[in-house]
Design an enzyme around this catalytic site. Sequence first.
Site, mmCIF file in Angstrom:
data_model
loop_
_atom_site.group_PDB
_atom_site.id
_atom_site.type_symbol
_atom_site.label_atom_id
_atom_site.label_comp_id
_atom_site.label_asym_id
_atom_site.label_seq_id
_atom_site.Cartn_x
_atom_site.Cartn_y
_atom_site.Cartn_z
ATOM 1 N N GLN A 1 0.817 -1.220 0.000
ATOM 2 C CA GLN A 1 0.000 0.000 0.000
ATOM 3 C C GLN A 1 0.847 1.265 0.000
ATOM 4 O O GLN A 1 0.327 2.359 -0.205
ATOM 5 C CB GLN A 1 -0.937 0.019 1.218
ATOM 6 C CG GLN A 1 -2.046 -1.019 1.181
ATOM 7 C CD GLN A 1 -3.125 -0.709 0.147
ATOM 8 O OE1 GLN A 1 -3.280 0.432 -0.287
ATOM 9 N NE2 GLN A 1 -3.865 -1.725 -0.263
ATOM 10 N N SER B 1 3.307 -4.327 -5.158
ATOM 11 C CA SER B 1 2.366 -4.859 -6.134
ATOM 12 C C SER B 1 1.963 -3.760 -7.114
ATOM 13 O O SER B 1 1.557 -2.669 -6.715
ATOM 14 C CB SER B 1 1.133 -5.400 -5.410
ATOM 15 O OG SER B 1 0.228 -5.959 -6.334
ATOM 16 N N CYS C 1 -10.455 -8.236 0.066
ATOM 17 C CA CYS C 1 -10.445 -9.694 0.152
ATOM 18 C C CYS C 1 -11.526 -10.200 1.086
ATOM 19 O O CYS C 1 -12.059 -11.274 0.892
ATOM 20 C CB CYS C 1 -9.106 -10.190 0.663
ATOM 21 S SG CYS C 1 -7.750 -9.521 -0.275
HETATM 22 C C1 LIG Z 1 -1.083 -4.624 2.414
HETATM 23 C C2 LIG Z 1 -1.306 -5.572 1.291
HETATM 24 N N1 LIG Z 1 -0.519 -6.665 1.185
HETATM 25 C C3 LIG Z 1 -0.668 -7.542 0.191
HETATM 26 C C4 LIG Z 1 -1.653 -7.379 -0.768
HETATM 27 C C5 LIG Z 1 -1.764 -8.400 -1.851
HETATM 28 O O1 LIG Z 1 -1.312 -7.905 -3.093
HETATM 29 P P1 LIG Z 1 -1.793 -8.612 -4.440
HETATM 30 O O2 LIG Z 1 -3.245 -8.468 -4.499
HETATM 31 O O3 LIG Z 1 -1.075 -7.914 -5.520
HETATM 32 O O4 LIG Z 1 -1.403 -10.048 -4.360
HETATM 33 C C6 LIG Z 1 -2.509 -6.260 -0.680
HETATM 34 C C7 LIG Z 1 -3.596 -6.012 -1.663
HETATM 35 O O5 LIG Z 1 -4.487 -6.753 -1.885
HETATM 36 C C8 LIG Z 1 -2.327 -5.347 0.371
HETATM 37 O O6 LIG Z 1 -3.120 -4.290 0.492
#
Ligand SMILES: Cc1ncc(COP(=O)(O)O)c(C=O)c1O
Lengths: 136, 136, 415, 415
Positions: free
Chosen positions: C203, C223, C348
């Site tokens: 983030q 990401s 999620c």
């Molecule tokens: C703090 C955090 N870590 C990990 C993720 C996972 O990233 P990704 O969806 O690209 O796998 C997210 C987003 O969903 C996130 O907000």
Amino acid sequence: MYNEKVMDYFEHPRNQGAIEDADGIGEVGNPECGDTTKIYLQVEHDVITDVKFQTFGCAAAVASSSMATELIKGKTLKEAWDLSNSAVADALDGLPPKKLHCSLIAEGAIHAAINDYRTKRGLEAWKEKKESHAEH
Amino acid sequence: MYNEKVMDYFEHPRNQGAIEDADGIGEVGNPECGDTTKIYLQVEHDVITDVKFQTFGCAAAVASSSMATELIKGKTLKEAWDLSNSAVADALDGLPPKKLHCSLIAEGAIHAAINDYRTKRGLEAWKEKKESHAEH
Amino acid sequence: MFIAPQWENPSVYLARKEYDMNTEKRLVYMDHAATTATRPEVAAAMVPFMTSTFGNPSSLYDLAKVSRTAMDGAREEVAVALGADPEEIFFTSGGTESDNWAIKGIAFAKKAQGTHIITSVIEHHAVSHTCEWLKKQGFSVTYLPVDCFGMVNPADVEAAITPETILITVMMANNEVGTIQPIAEIGAIALKHGVLFHTDAVQAVGHIPVDVRAQNIDLLSLSSHKFHGPKGVGALYIRSGVELDSLIHGGAQERGQRAGTENVSGIVGMGLALSLAVKGMPENALRITALRKRLTEGLLAIPKTYLNGHPEKRLPNNVNVVFAFIEGESILLMLNRRGISASTGSACSSRSSEPSHVLTACGVPLEVVHGSLRLTLGEETTEADVSYTIDAVKEVVQRLRDMSPLTPPELRSQP
Amino acid sequence: MFIAPQWENPSVYLARKEYDMNTEKRLVYMDHAATTATRPEVAAAMVPFMTSTFGNPSSLYDLAKVSRTAMDGAREEVAVALGADPEEIFFTSGGTESDNWAIKGIAFAKKAQGTHIITSVIEHHAVSHTCEWLKKQGFSVTYLPVDCFGMVNPADVEAAITPETILITVMMANNEVGTIQPIAEIGAIALKHGVLFHTDAVQAVGHIPVDVRAQNIDLLSLSSHKFHGPKGVGALYIRSGVELDSLIHGGAQERGQRAGTENVSGIVGMGLALSLAVKGMPENALRITALRKRLTEGLLAIPKTYLNGHPEKRLPNNVNVVFAFIEGESILLMLNRRGISASTGSACSSRSSEPSHVLTACGVPLEVVHGSLRLTLGEETTEADVSYTIDAVKEVVQRLRDMSPLTPPELRSQP
Ligand SMILES: Cc1ncc(COP(=O)(O)O)c(C=O)c1O
Ligand SMILES: Cc1ncc(COP(=O)(O)O)c(C=O)c1O
């Protein structure tokens, strides 16, 4: 992967071929390893008047063998013996790190050719300073 | 996720609100679980003449509470008691599988309101056939 | 259905669809923490690497060299954004893979030295579920608490370290409440005790400044789709010298550390998106912070409404509030009908009704925790979007409170 | 540099660049086993899911629903291609991840029942390196030999099964020599003994018919970029009822089995590419097989040249030969100068000089194994490409043989 000079020596190898009735012939490497170089020398008064090479191997092996022949042509046997593989790599403007070992094969084949010449003339073979590169 | 009928009952809930001086009031769920429904009944001669609901919860909870009030309005208390949560879900053209449990809360609140009406009148509370859904 | 956007200026108006053409409904995207639109210029840069210069980077011919050169460029862009060296950047399929790789990779590589991992209670599931799986494999995990602002105390980190500790993993900025953690302090503690330090910066990267050297970070996850790059691509920064097992074994890609034919177009897109995000960061952070403050004030003017997360030390774009007496999914669906895309907790978990573990950890009381709303702004958010959102939220909250049995009479429109 | 292609008919001429505009050099792509160009119409279908309908599929609002619906469509397309149910398809970041997930996932889930895995000596590194890592975690692995055509003997599979065996993993078609394995027979044996069966079908899917039910396959890996889909996306088929650990933990995506925000555009692209590949398969397989035969004959006319792999039971598009007395990298570089993209061994190992483990396993003698050349054809390959390639290879082989000290005099142009 390779710079332009290496590619040029690979595509248009200088001194490629064999010398009939060469004064000294050296071959190192073996096909199972994927690299073999054979050096043919013509020697007059301790000076290399002609040199040819044949290589089975990757572009680095071909280019460094070719460059090595250029570097030792006209040199004394002693000078040729002292040509290092890094000098060959430098003359090629560098080789990729993982291909550096491929230039050793030219050095090894030159040493073998010089000693072939010497032993044929009843002279003592020169000793490698470091370990032999024959089986790199 | 939800079909259009569910969304319609969520957006434009029928019978939403409270009845002052209701004959029977039932409330189940608790805010910590995220779902609470309160049912207000107006009863004449064992028939439900008016019904209102209030819901704290997801769209499935709101829509099924609203649908349930429509289904029991004008019915006898016995008929209202027998209304199952799956009948409510069917009347909504179905709920997502993981939201099916949300329709239980309406059933529970109706039962509670009916028993509130009965006990206020000195009648025995009816028993749940299956386990109480109050704490789904 | 959504319609093709009418770009005013593609680099500013990203996925701007002011109105749904069919319904004439205004559209306001307020969920940038869930994902962002790929910039049109980023997508445009990606396409040739799919259809035209599509060579497998591992191959020897010229076509492959184009792919390799493009990847090198992206690696450089990512490295610059983090203050790292390009050799320390490894491409992955996203933030979740990066988190899994960092944590499992260190765990398996160091298990002879120790089996203890320190993390926090507010991590993303990509971290916490990975830790839970490692527990089944014999590792032990300490979950550090947070204060009511969602902040980890560095002193707690230090106190939790044992001779068995092999890894500390604490996120840089929380995805739900936006709280920015004291990463440099935790990094210093890790360094002092010779324990490796991983941070989930998914983030943070592209939104706030990051400097892996100054912050003493050994491993960092990011990401692409969180900063207007494509989905399905991310990176793990691994400080040079840090050794860890691979998560995905196979070919020699990514210097033998992460196998699999590289997502060249995605990597190119991520590199470009990140360099644009970093370039625009100072200006955007200022503008978005101002919008966020206006939005926050507007929402807190609604009675019985509380801010979650830290009032100051938070991501520029994050607003997270709870409204008493109403429930989050209902809020979202009503806002959706008004064209506003928002979230309750992390994307999620928004389809399950368990209360957010982050809000619970911050001590938000159970009777209000279900009424949370996260609005996350972006580059393309306008003043008008904020005004529209404040009005819509006010209306929706009132409607739902009127519908709720919990609402006290004085907060009802018709008591 | 490469220039924008001039499509004659985009669905037939994929990445067709007949000539490099700068050098006027003819370009012939003969490395479809390494990767393929994304079809222009596939790339076109992907872009809107990046820039416009970009919602996170896990979210609740309409924008997210568009993403979910698109993913459902792709899941259906992949399922149809395999004879599976959509619920049995899980999206991943590619073939390598699928292989890792299948093998490690079963290993960790079943380790209480047994720790023995059966595989073959000719697997892709995505399988063999995964098995090697599992050996370090206490598992034992049997590597089955192959015959001189690169074929696994089903009887060997049966003989290797012990009460400890939890998984058999044998690839459907080999990436180097193209040999197609007796998958249905191995599947039947696995079923009979109650052992799970995984197959790496990365080279097979989209090229030859696959039917997971008829072939008794429990888990199957596939990768989008091998059938003109985008790189960085793949799938794992998991027969319903088969339970395995996750490889990538986190959010609830892919029914809780594979976490991480989904690569929606990549998934959409893969689905479309696969459905197009399956539709065109009967016609393409015929045409490409005919081209392959001509190419093979042309190359075998060069003296001291030998075919690798099975003469009949091989992928329609795969030609793999060895030339005595010369070395592979040199062949590739000289072909590259003539505009031909080719491979020696798999793309992953082409930058290292160890001889291919597949060719060695097939018993190719060490003194010729270094002279291997793999040419893999595709939909856009023409008769003219084949003629040009035969001529170019002939010329290059002669040049290199003239240069080699190993070449006997009768094979030299100037003896
Ligand atoms: C703090 C955090 N870590 C990990 C993720 C996972 O990233 P990704 O969806 O690209 O796998 C997210 C987003 O969903 C996130 O907000
Ligand atoms: C047989 C086989 N398995 C696995 C892989 C790995 O697939 P990916 O590159 O998509 O990770 C490949 C291709 O490189 C392959 O040919």
